[in-house]
Design an enzyme around this catalytic site. Structure first.
Site, PDB file in Angstrom:
ATOM      1  CG  ASN A   1      -0.202  -0.048   2.503  1.00 26.13           C
ATOM      2  OD1 ASN A   1       0.531   0.875   2.826  1.00 26.13           O
ATOM      3  ND2 ASN A   1      -0.349  -1.125   3.260  1.00 26.13           N
TER       4      ASN A   1
ATOM      5  N   PRO B   1      -3.801 -11.457  10.773  1.00 29.01           N
ATOM      6  CG  PRO B   1      -1.837 -11.740  11.989  1.00 29.01           C
ATOM      7  CD  PRO B   1      -2.460 -12.007  10.649  1.00 29.01           C
ATOM      8  CG  ASP B   2      -7.070  -5.881  13.663  1.00 31.14           C
ATOM      9  OD1 ASP B   2      -6.262  -5.241  14.352  1.00 31.14           O
ATOM     10  OD2 ASP B   2      -7.982  -5.352  13.007  1.00 31.14           O
TER      11      ASP B   2
HETATM   12  N1  CTP Z   1      -4.152  -2.775  12.108  1.00 36.53           N
HETATM   13  C1  CTP Z   1      -3.469  -3.838  12.656  1.00 36.53           C
HETATM   14  N2  CTP Z   1      -3.508  -5.060  12.056  1.00 36.53           N
HETATM   15  C2  CTP Z   1      -4.231  -5.243  10.929  1.00 36.53           C
HETATM   16  C3  CTP Z   1      -4.934  -4.151  10.349  1.00 36.53           C
HETATM   17  C4  CTP Z   1      -4.864  -2.923  10.969  1.00 36.53           C
HETATM   18  O1  CTP Z   1      -2.827  -3.674  13.696  1.00 36.53           O
HETATM   19  N3  CTP Z   1      -4.250  -6.437  10.368  1.00 36.53           N
HETATM   20  C5  CTP Z   1      -4.120  -1.484  12.819  1.00 36.53           C
HETATM   21  C6  CTP Z   1      -3.402  -0.358  12.118  1.00 36.53           C
HETATM   22  O2  CTP Z   1      -2.042  -0.316  12.477  1.00 36.53           O
HETATM   23  C7  CTP Z   1      -4.159   0.857  12.599  1.00 36.53           C
HETATM   24  C8  CTP Z   1      -5.576   0.339  12.801  1.00 36.53           C
HETATM   25  O3  CTP Z   1      -5.449  -1.073  12.933  1.00 36.53           O
HETATM   26  O4  CTP Z   1      -3.698   1.267  13.869  1.00 36.53           O
HETATM   27  C9  CTP Z   1      -6.549   0.659  11.733  1.00 36.53           C
HETATM   28  O5  CTP Z   1      -6.143   0.173  10.526  1.00 36.53           O
HETATM   29  P1  CTP Z   1      -7.072   0.264   9.243  1.00 36.53           P
HETATM   30  O6  CTP Z   1      -6.345  -0.355   8.120  1.00 36.53           O
HETATM   31  O7  CTP Z   1      -7.599   1.666   9.068  1.00 36.53           O
HETATM   32  O8  CTP Z   1      -8.291  -0.629   9.725  1.00 36.53           O
HETATM   33  P2  CTP Z   1      -8.905  -1.910   9.122  1.00 36.53           P
HETATM   34  O9  CTP Z   1      -8.802  -3.002  10.134  1.00 36.53           O
HETATM   35  O10 CTP Z   1      -8.369  -2.182   7.773  1.00 36.53           O
HETATM   36  O11 CTP Z   1     -10.431  -1.483   9.027  1.00 36.53           O
HETATM   37  P3  CTP Z   1     -11.298  -1.209   7.718  1.00 36.53           P
HETATM   38  O12 CTP Z   1     -11.185  -2.430   6.886  1.00 36.53           O
HETATM   39  O13 CTP Z   1     -12.658  -0.953   8.292  1.00 36.53           O
HETATM   40  O14 CTP Z   1     -10.729   0.047   7.102  1.00 36.53           O
END
Ligand code: CTP
Length: 418
Positions: A217, A313-314
């Site tokens: 990205n 993983p988030d």
């Molecule tokens: N983040 C993370 N791990 C992931 C995705 C996101 O730790 N796999 C963290 C990012 O570092 C940031 C926050 O989550 O602090 C938000 O990331 P963002 O990409 O905006 O959120 P998404 O989970 O992708 O939500 P959406 O799909 O609704 O945009």
């Protein structure tokens, strides 16, 4: 950037052909450029081209008496806000690392008291040679910042790291360097984070398709890098887990380099325990589950290979919900293109973060890859809009808020909202 001055030292490499474009980009942003061309550089690009585009004389020789009488090399080396070396050859890097001063470029680099940014460009074997690796480490230890080199096909026919970063990546690194300097240093007495350990994630992740291709990205890593530097300036011990970013990591922090989201999660886990965590990385949401172990070839059918994805993983959600060892304060980011506040507030609750730093990353805001940011800090008290400012100022303000939260009697509360 507007009104800043750059001393641009152009070394002898085929990548010098990209420098006119870099000068054009810098001039468009109102940056003054003073070009200096080495004699090897003059084999690839002419002084006339550089001076015409920079609208400033191009300096070429140490013993040019006319120029010496106009402006001595000591003065020349200090009149700029930043010195940029692009392309930086193996030879120029070796001279810089050993302090040799036998031509105008190396003399200026030894005489300057300004920050230096280097964009290396050389054959892959020269870049990987232990001597060049040593020189790179010496220069990094001296506080020199790097952008690139990138991996790719080289003019010499080989493939690998060594290609000079593209002008837009160099421009992003210049913006970050100038942004960093535009900030007044943190008040020397404000070392409230001394003794605290803060974990910062930054940059994009790269998710491989096969050994040579990946999904990525547009995150430059500039905001995460500035946050790590600001936390360091306030005395924190910083673990900086970074994906492949455009801007070099700050000095004086522990740098843990990763590529994929899964590696980033493991690195975050290994860096615990921490008092606070700032998750500024733009983590890919998915990885390719059928990534090729070998380079995927066209099969002649005209059909594209079908990529399958699994969710990553988030990291933020996982960290925020850790039953034991959760940092006292977990800060997430929300990069949004629409309904910024609504999406970001929902994200705070969904992921269990204490705070969310929300920003609008529509291309017209110029925030992605730019020097400035306009953010809203969302806490359990609601949203707090900050004015548009340099990323380094956002970083300092956030570091100060983190210090307030970690050292003051402030209660913050994901638990309240969960
Ligand atoms: N983040 C993370 N791990 C992931 C995705 C996101 O730790 N796999 C963290 C990012 O570092 C940031 C926050 O989550 O602090 C938000 O990331 P963002 O990409 O905006 O959120 P998404 O989970 O992708 O939500 P959406 O799909 O609704 O945009």
């Amino acid at each position: 950037m507007l009104g800043s001055r750059i001393l641009l030292i152009v070394g002898g490499g085929i990548a010098a052909f990209k420098i006119p474009e870099l000068i054009r980009m810098l001039r468009r942003e109102g940056v003054g450029v003073t070009p200096v061309l080495t004699s090897a550089g003059a084999e690839f690009v002419t002084p006339l081209t550089l001076s015409a585009l920079a609208e400033s004389p191009c300096h070429t020789a140490l013993f040019d008496l006319t120029r010496e009488s106009e402006m001595g090399h000591i003065q020349l080396s200090r009149a700029a806000d930043l010195v940029v070396v692009a392309p930086a050859t193996a030879d120029l890097m070796a001279k810089m690392a050993t302090g040799l001063a036998n031509d105008l470029a190396s003399t200026l680099l030894l005489a300057t008291d300004k920050p230096v940014l280097v964009a290396p460009a050389m054959n892959v074997r020269m870049w990987q040679h232990p001597a060049t690796r040593r020189n790179r480490d010496v220069l990094a230890g001296d506080g020199v910042a790097f952008v690139g080199p990138e991996e790719g096909d080289m003019a010499c026919g080989e493939y690998g790291p060594g290609r000079m970063a593209e002008p837009d990546a160099i421009l992003a690194a210049i913006r970050a360097a100038l942004g960093d300097m535009s900030r007044a240093p943190a008040a020397p007495e404000d070392h409230r984070l001394a003794g605290k350990h803060v974990l910062v994630t930054s940059g994009p992740t790269h998710e491989p398709i096969d050994p040579v291709r990946y999904i990525a990205n547009r995150s430059s890593g500039a905001q995460g890098t500035a946050i790590a530097a600001a936390l360091r300036d306030m005395g924190a011990r910083v673990s900086f887990v970074t994906g492949p970013a455009d801007v070099p990591p700050p000095a004086g922090v522990e740098v843990i380099r990763v590529e994929t989201a899964r590696q980033m999660r493991d690195a975050v886990e290994s860096a615990l325990p921490a008092d606070a965590a700032v998750m500024a990385a733009a983590v890919a949401d998915w990885h390719v589950s059928n990534a090729g172990e070998r380079k995927i070839k066209k099969d002649g059918s005209g059909r594209m290979p079908v990529l399958e994805f699994n969710e990553n993983p988030d990291i933020l959600a996982w960290l925020s919900r850790l039953e034991s060892g959760r940092p006292k304060l977990v800060v997430g980011f929300a990069a949004e293109t629409d309904d910024v506040l609504a999406h970001a507030s929902a994200k705070r609750l969904r992921k269990g973060a204490d705070w969310i730093v929300a920003n609008d990353v529509r291309p017209q805001t110029g925030i992605m890859g730019g020097a400035e940011n306009a953010v809203t800090l969302i806490t359990s008290d609601g949203p707090e809009e900050w004015p548009r400012m340099f990323k380094s100022d956002v970083a300092r303000r956030l570091a100060e808020r983190i210090a307030d939260a970690l050292t003051g009697p402030v209660l913050f509360g994901a638990e309240v909202d969960a």
